[in-house]
Design a protein around this motif. Structure first.
Motif: not given
Length: 277
Positions: A222-243
């Motif tokens: 994460s290099q100090g970045a907000d983990l939730t923000g990273l998860l959301f960014a990854h979810a958007r990139k993956a077109n996730a319907d469910l986390i």
């Protein structure tokens, strides 16, 4: 497999949406819906001598009961119109306990609990506290459906927020019916510094394949970045319907408190979140 799916409704704006999305989910899993309309009745005030309850309290209770009955009737009509396989909507009265504590007691015989999440920021904190009670006391996985979100039945793309902990392992296995129906499943981990973790994640993928889940994994720092923000960014990139995520929490005085990432997932996600503790 899910055979009994509880839908907990407390009178929030997200109830209708959660109930509507629960119908095709139940149909996909060949499950029965167990809808609960919960009404919280305030503790009655007593007179000066603390012997007889204030008669005004009973009037308040009757007004709340009437409102809950109307909401239950509305929910029943929605289920009837949808031709859902559902038991009749039951009204649960919460007296001397919170609405969420009362709901918890009704959901022990369920495979999954579905609850809506309202959009109004003013309601989110209190609602999240209630869902924390449901999650941490029921022993059942909870699917949180934000108002205005979409959720295919079944979800096509699922993101699993992974960490080597009991809660994440429980969530992964509780969500297997969703994972087995999905087209893509991605295990996402951040800051797993243990040198053996890549090998363990590979073993986890092999385990999932034995359950019919062809998953992939992604790991990064994460290099100090907000983990939730990273998860959301990854979810958007993956077109996730469910986390899917572990519900981390603990008892604090007389209330249940969620961990930081779980709390942010619950309050800020626009994507449905599957939590297990």
């Amino acid at each position: 497999m899910y055979k009994d799916i509880s839908v907990v409704m407390t009178g929030s704006d997200g109830d209708d949406h959660a109930l509507r999305l629960s119908v095709p989910l139940a149909r996909h899993f060949n499950a029965r819906l167990l809808p609960w309309q919960v009404v919280e009745l305030p503790d009655p005030a007593y007179n000066t001598w603390a012997v007889v309850p204030d008669p005004g309290a009973e009037r308040v209770h009757e007004k709340l009961r009437h409102a809950a009955a109307e909401l239950a009737g509305h929910a029943q009509a929605l289920l009837t119109d949808a031709k859902a396989d559902a038991r009749q909507v039951h009204v649960v009265e919460a007296l001397n306990v919170s609405a969420w504590e009362a709901a918890t007691r009704e959901c022990f015989g369920s495979d999954l609990i579905v609850v809506g999440k309202p959009d109004q920021p003013a309601m989110l904190r209190q609602h999240a506290q209630g869902i924390a009670t449901l999650l941490l006391q029921s022993g059942r996985p909870v699917l949180v459906i934000p108002e205005e979100s979409s959720l295919p039945a079944p979800p096509k793309n699922v993101l699993v927020a992974w960490r080597p902990a009991a809660e994440a392992a429980r969530a992964l296995h509780d969500a297997l019916p969703f994972l087995q129906s999905a087209e893509t499943v991605q295990i996402v981990a951040y800051d797993d510094m243990d040198a053996h973790e890549p090998e363990r994640r590979h073993a986890l993928l092999n385990h999932l394949r034995r359950h019919g889940v062809n998953a992939t994994s992604f790991a990064d720092e994460s290099q100090g970045a907000d983990l939730t923000g990273l998860l959301f960014a990854h979810a958007r990139k993956a077109n996730a319907d469910l986390i899917v995520a572990g519900g981390y929490g603990h008892s604090r005085l007389r209330e249940w408190a969620l961990g930081g990432v779980t709390q942010y997932l619950l309050t800020t996600s626009r994507i449905p979140v599957f939590l297990s503790h």
